[in-house]
Scaffold this motif. Structure first.
Motif, PDB file in Angstrom:
ATOM      1  N   GLY A   3       0.815  -1.200   0.000  1.00 17.31           N
ATOM      2  CA  GLY A   3       0.000   0.000   0.000  1.00 17.31           C
ATOM      3  C   GLY A   3       0.847   1.247   0.000  1.00 17.31           C
ATOM      4  N   VAL A  59       3.974   2.084   3.143  1.00 18.23           N
ATOM      5  CA  VAL A  59       5.071   1.140   3.384  1.00 18.23           C
ATOM      6  C   VAL A  59       6.386   1.864   3.640  1.00 18.23           C
ATOM      7  N   LEU A  60       6.534   2.995   2.988  1.00 17.13           N
ATOM      8  CA  LEU A  60       7.770   3.769   3.102  1.00 17.13           C
ATOM      9  C   LEU A  60       8.186   3.941   4.558  1.00 17.13           C
ATOM     10  N   GLU A 108      14.047  12.723   3.796  1.00 15.77           N
ATOM     11  CA  GLU A 108      14.350  11.715   4.813  1.00 15.77           C
ATOM     12  C   GLU A 108      15.496  12.167   5.707  1.00 15.77           C
ATOM     13  N   ALA A 109      16.471  12.847   5.108  1.00 15.58           N
ATOM     14  CA  ALA A 109      17.618  13.305   5.901  1.00 15.58           C
ATOM     15  C   ALA A 109      17.170  14.283   6.976  1.00 15.58           C
ATOM     16  N   ARG A 110      16.056  14.956   6.733  1.00 14.33           N
ATOM     17  CA  ARG A 110      15.542  15.908   7.723  1.00 14.33           C
ATOM     18  C   ARG A 110      14.491  15.276   8.616  1.00 14.33           C
ATOM     19  N   ASP A 111      14.170  14.017   8.380  1.00 12.96           N
ATOM     20  CA  ASP A 111      13.133  13.358   9.160  1.00 12.96           C
ATOM     21  C   ASP A 111      11.837  14.167   9.141  1.00 12.96           C
ATOM     22  N   ARG A 137       2.515  13.283  17.260  1.00 15.78           N
ATOM     23  CA  ARG A 137       2.552  13.832  18.624  1.00 15.78           C
ATOM     24  C   ARG A 137       2.303  15.319  18.558  1.00 15.78           C
ATOM     25  N   PRO A 158      15.848  -2.748  -6.592  1.00 16.22           N
ATOM     26  CA  PRO A 158      16.453  -1.963  -5.505  1.00 16.22           C
ATOM     27  C   PRO A 158      16.186  -0.464  -5.703  1.00 16.22           C
ATOM     28  N   ALA A 165      17.627   2.348  -5.283  1.00 16.69           N
ATOM     29  CA  ALA A 165      18.590   3.242  -5.924  1.00 16.69           C
ATOM     30  C   ALA A 165      18.571   3.111  -7.444  1.00 16.69           C
ATOM     31  N   HIS A 221       5.092   3.606  -5.929  1.00 13.30           N
ATOM     32  CA  HIS A 221       5.804   3.752  -4.659  1.00 13.30           C
ATOM     33  C   HIS A 221       7.314   3.836  -4.882  1.00 13.30           C
ATOM     34  N   GLY A 244       9.735   5.323  -3.415  1.00 10.17           N
ATOM     35  CA  GLY A 244      10.579   5.160  -2.240  1.00 10.17           C
ATOM     36  C   GLY A 244      10.707   3.722  -1.764  1.00 10.17           C
ATOM     37  N   ASP A 245       9.801   2.848  -2.205  1.00 14.04           N
ATOM     38  CA  ASP A 245       9.889   1.423  -1.877  1.00 14.04           C
ATOM     39  C   ASP A 245      10.572   0.642  -2.996  1.00 14.04           C
ATOM     40  N   ASN A 295       9.183   0.203  -5.770  1.00 15.08           N
ATOM     41  CA  ASN A 295       8.046  -0.571  -6.298  1.00 15.08           C
ATOM     42  C   ASN A 295       7.155   0.320  -7.153  1.00 15.08           C
TER      43      ASN A 295
END
Lengths: 482, 482
Positions: free
Chosen positions: A158, A161-162, A248-251, A295, A358, A360, A387, A389-390, A392
Motif C-alpha cells: 500500500g 510502506v515507506l 528523509e535526511a531531515r526526518d 505527537r 532496488p 537506488a 511507490h 521510495g519502496d 516498487n
C-alpha cells in the motif's frame, strides 16, 4: 457446473451437521459472486462455500478435509490482484470463507497491539483503532473489502510502506490452522522469541497454501495529529528520488511518496470527473507527498515539508510544488493518485506489472525499461507509477491505438509481460512486489525463479501440505521433482 | 579421539585438493579451541575444521558433504550461549568455519545498506559503518568475537532491540548455501518482494540447521550525534515500565532500557573492581537508560530525558535519578550493567534463563516467578535483569549458600530450569528469547513446544535437510514421527 464429488459431499454434510446452515452455502447463485475475482479475470467454480464461525470450526473443517482429501481455497474479501482467492474452474475445491470470523478480540492502546480475526475488513480495523486514539498504518484501494486474513496471507503493501513497512512489519503474531487441521497459536506478541524456525514468518505471504490464517496480532501506531500533503512537478524520477532522500535526511515525517508520470496525470484529468491539475504547468513527472506528525509536540509536518520544498525549488531539483491548503484539497490530490488505474482502463487495453527493483536503481529502470518495451513493441506506450521510495512501481504497457482488444490481451499481452519480467529479473528485482503470485504469476515464477528457490518452495509446500489441499494451483505447484 | 570415517576423509581430501591447505585444519591442537563452547560447557570433537574462502567453496563443500552423507557444524565466532556451534562429542561432524569469509563486500551510506560476509566480526562491522558516517545498531557482549553469520543464524538481540529490533529487523537480504550445496541468493535488498515463501526469514534464526548463511545485506542507521545515559532508582519493575512508557510517549529517542535488581548491583559493587553506585541511596530496582539523537537538528537527548525524569521524580514514579555528566561516566554506568553476569559467577553457582513474556506482563512475572522459585527451592535466590522494554529478562537462580557446586549443577539446576520454563510457558512466553535453542534447550523445546509446532519444525527440517547433515543435534531432532 461440475458434479460434487462424494468426498466433497461428505465434507459439506459434516459441516452442515456440526456447525449448521449458517456455515454452508451451496446455492449456486449465492456461491457465484465468490468464484470470480473482483476484476473479473479469473472464473472458478465451487460446489460450496464454507463459513466457519471460529478457529475451532476452521480446525475441524481442515482436519476433515485432510482426511477426505478435499481441496480448500481460503478466501477473505476476494480482492486478490492475481486470482489468489479464486477456486479452480473444475470445481475441485471448496471455498473456505473467513468472513464470519470478524471480531476484534482485543485492542490495547497501551501496548499498541490488536488481536484481530481474519475476516475483519481493513476499514473496520481502521475505525476501531481510531476510536481508541490509534491507527493501523496500512491502507490500499480495496480497504472497504480486503480482510486481515488476506492482508496477512499476501503480505500486503500500500501507500504507507515507506515508513511503516508491509504487513510483515506490522504483524506481531499469527494464529493459523495448518493443512492437517492443527491450530498454530503464534498470537503471543513476544518481541524476542528464538525457539526455532519462525512459523509466523512462513505463513505471512504464503497465500493460504500452507494453512489458513485465522487471526493476527497487529501493531498500532499513535493517531495522526496533523498531516500535510504536497504535490510537486519534477523533470525526472532521479530528481524525485533525490527529493525523497533530502526529506528523509531531515526526518520530515514522510509516509507516502508516490511518483506519477505527466501523461498518466493527463489521462486522469481527461477521464475522471471533478479532477484538476494541482500545478499550473505541465511537468514530465509528478510526486505526491504526505507527511504526518503523531505527537502534539512534534514539528508541524507542513513546516517540515515547506522548507525543503522551497530549497529544492531554488536549486532546480524540482520544477514547481504546492501544499494542499486544507483537507479537501489534500483528498483531491490523493484522488488523482488513486484514479490512475481507472483512467488508464478508460483509455484502452493495457497490461500491468507490479514490480520492484532496488530503490537506488529504480529511477533508471523506469526510464530504460519503458523505452525498451516501446522499442520492442512498436506503438505501445509504457509508463510506471507508484511507490518510488519502496522501489516498487506499477509498470503498465498500453496497447497501440486501434489494437483489437481481445486479440491483444490474448496474444500480445503475455509476450509483453514476459519481456518486462525478464527486464525485472535482469535488474535483480521481483516480478511481484506486493500482489503475490496467485494463479496469474505462477507460470512466470516457475520460468524465472532460480531452480534452487523453486526447489525449496516445493519442498516446504510438500512438507506442510503433503496432500496439496490448501489453495491448490496458487503460488507454486507440486510438480514432479528431478 | 574418535576415528575419522572414510566418508569424512574423502571430504577432507576433496577440500585439501580443491582449495588448498588454508582450507583444512586437522591438527588436533589447532582444532581443539573450536570444539568447546566459549563458556566451557559443551565439549565436542571433530576430525577437521574446514575453512572455505568464499561462497562457491562453501557450496562445493556442502554438495560433497551431501553426496557423502557427512555432517557439518557451521561456526562463526563460537560465542553461542546454548552450545549451538559446538560439534557433537563423537566426532561425527566436521566444523565448517566461516571466519575466512570476512569481507565487507559493499557499504553504501546513501542507501544505508551493507553487504557483509558471514565471517565479519560484529565490532569490525561497527567500525566500518562508523568510518562511513553510519552505524549498525545492534551490539552485545561478544561483539569482539561474534560474527555476522552467527548473528543472523541466531537472530541475535542485545541492548538496542527496543528501538531497532533484533537481527531479523536489520537484515535486508540473505545469501546461503542450502544443505544440498545449492546457493540461495537473497541478497538483493528489495523493500517489497512477494514471490512466495520468504526463505530469508526461514534461514534467520535457523541456527545453521537448514543451511549455511554466507553473507547478508544489513541495514545501517545514521551515526549517533549525541547520547545521554541516565540511571534511576525505582520501587518496582511496574514503575520502571511506566517510566519507559512515559519516555516513549514523548519520543525521547530511548534505545536501551535495562532493569537491574538492587541486590545484583550490590554483587557488582562487591566483586568487580573500580565500580561505584551511581546513586547515593540503595533502591530495590534500578534502570539504565540510553537515549540518542541521529540528526544535528533533533532534540538534545539529554534534555529529552531530563524533563520526564524530573516529572517522574515529582510524582514519585521514580525514587532518584542521575544523568551521566560525561562519556566516562556513561561508560561507567554501562560497565555496571555489563558486569552483572560476571559478578554473579563470582558469587557462586547459578542457573540462567534467557526468557521473554509479553511486555505488559513482565513486571508481574519478574516478581511472581522469583517468589515462586525461591519458595519451591528453599535457600535459592532468584533475580531477573535485562531488557524490560523487550519483555526479555535473564532470569537467574543462585544456589543456596554452601551448596556443593558440582552436585547442584548436576542435580538441582535442571529441576529448577524445568520449573522456571514451566512458569514461562504458563505466561505465554518463550524459553529462548535471544540465545536460541542449540543443544542446551533442545530437550526442553521438545518437552514444552506444542506438538503442532514440533511437527512443523521437523517437517521443515526434513524437507530442506533430509539427510540431517546441517548442524545435527541442534534446535530440533528428526525424531520418528507418529
Amino acid at each position: 457446473m461440475p458434479e460434487t464429488t462424494s468426498a466433497q459431499q461428505q465434507l459439506i454434510d459434516f459441516v452442515l451437521e456440526k456447525f449448521g446452515a449458517k456455515a454452508v452455502t451451496v446455492d449456486p447463485g449465492e456461491v457465484a459472486p465468490w468464484t470470480t475475482d473482483w476484476r473479473g479475470r479469473y472464473h472458478g467454480d465451487a460446489p460450496a462455500l464454507l463459513s466457519p464461525a471460529n478457529t475451532q470450526e476452521v480446525a475441524a473443517i481442515m482436519a476433515r478435509a485432510d482426511a477426505l482429501g478435499v481441496a480448500i481455497v481460503p478466501q477473505g474479501g476476494n480482492t486478490s490482484m492475481v486470482g489468489g482467492a479464486t477456486p479452480p474452474p473444475d470445481g475441485s475445491a471448496l471455498i473456505l470463507s473467513l468472513r464470519r470470523m470478524n471480531s476484534i478480540r482485543s485492542l490495547n492502546p497501551e501496548d499498541n497491539l490488536a488481536v484481530v480475526e481474519a475476516g475483519v475488513i481493513l476499514q473496520t480495523l481502521h475505525e476501531a483503532a481510531e476510536a481508541a486514539g490509534r491507527r493501523f498504518p496500512l491502507t490500499l484501494g480495496a480497504r472497504g473489502s480486503a480482510t486481515v486474513g488476506g492482508l496477512c496471507s499476501t503480505n500486503a503493501g500500500g501507500t504507507q510502506v515507506l515508513r511503516h513497512g508491509t504487513m510483515r512489519a506490522l504483524i506481531a503474531g499469527v494464529e493459523a490452522v495448518l493443512p492437517n487441521g492443527e491450530i498454530h497459536n503464534g498470537l503471543s506478541a513476544l518481541k524476542k522469541d528464538n525457539r526455532g524456525y519462525d512459523l509466523n514468518q512462513l505463513l505471512i505471504g504464503a497465500e493460504g497454501t500452507l494453512g489458513v490464517i485465522t487471526a493476527a496480532t497487529l501493531r498500532l501506531r499513535p493517531a495522526i495529529v496533523k498531516r500535510a500533503v504536497a504535490w510537486a512537478g519534477v523533470e525526472t524520477p532521479r530528481d524525485a528520488l533525490a527529493l525523497l532522500r533530502q526529506l528523509e535526511a531531515r526526518d520530515a515525517g514522510v509516509e507516502s511518496f508516490e511518483i506519477i508520470p505527466g501523461d498518466s496525470l493527463a489521462l486522469v484529468l481527461e477521464h475522471i470527473p471533478d479532477t484538476r491539475a494541482p500545478l499550473q504547468d505541465r511537468h514530465p513527472w509528478h510526486v505526491l507527498i504526505e507527511a504526518v506528525s503523531e505527537r502534539t509536540d512534534s514539528p508541524d509536518p507542513r513546516a517540515a515539508l515547506e522548507a525543503p520544498l522551497a530549497a529544492a525549488l531554488e536549486t532546480g531539483r524540482i520544477r514547481d510544488a504546492v501544499l494542499a491548503q486544507n483537507e479537501a484539497q489534500a483528498d483531491a490530490f490523493w484522488k488523482l493518485r488513486d484514479s490512475l488505474s481507472e483512467a488508464e482502463r478508460a483509455s484502452g487495453p493495457a497490461v500491468q506489472h507490479d514490480i520492484s527493483v532496488p530503490v537506488a536503481t529504480m529511477p533508471a529502470f523506469m526510464i530504460d525499461a519503458a523505452r525498451a518495451a516501446e522499442t520492442r513493441f512498436p506503438g505501445t506506450h509504457a509508463t510506471a507509477f507508484g511507490h518510488l521510495g519502496d522501489g516498487n512501481v506499477h509498470f503498465h504497457v498500453r496497447a497501440p491505438e486501434g489494437a483489437d482488444r481481445d486479440r491483444w490481451y490474448a496474444e500480445e499481452a503475455p509476450v509483453i509481460s514476459r519481456f518486462v519480467n525478464d527486464l525485472v529479473v535482469a535488474a535483480d528485482g521481483s516480478i511481484s512486489a506486493e500482489h503475490g503470485i496467485g494463479q496469474m504469476k505462477l507460470k512466470e515464477l516457475e520460468r524465472l525463479a532460480p531452480p534452487t528457490r523453486l526447489h525449496a518452495l516445493r519442498a516446504i509446500k510438500r512438507a506442510l501440505d503433503p496432500k496439496g489441499i490448501c489453495n491448490p494451483g496458487k503460488l507454486v505447484t507440486l510438480a514432479p521433482e528431478a
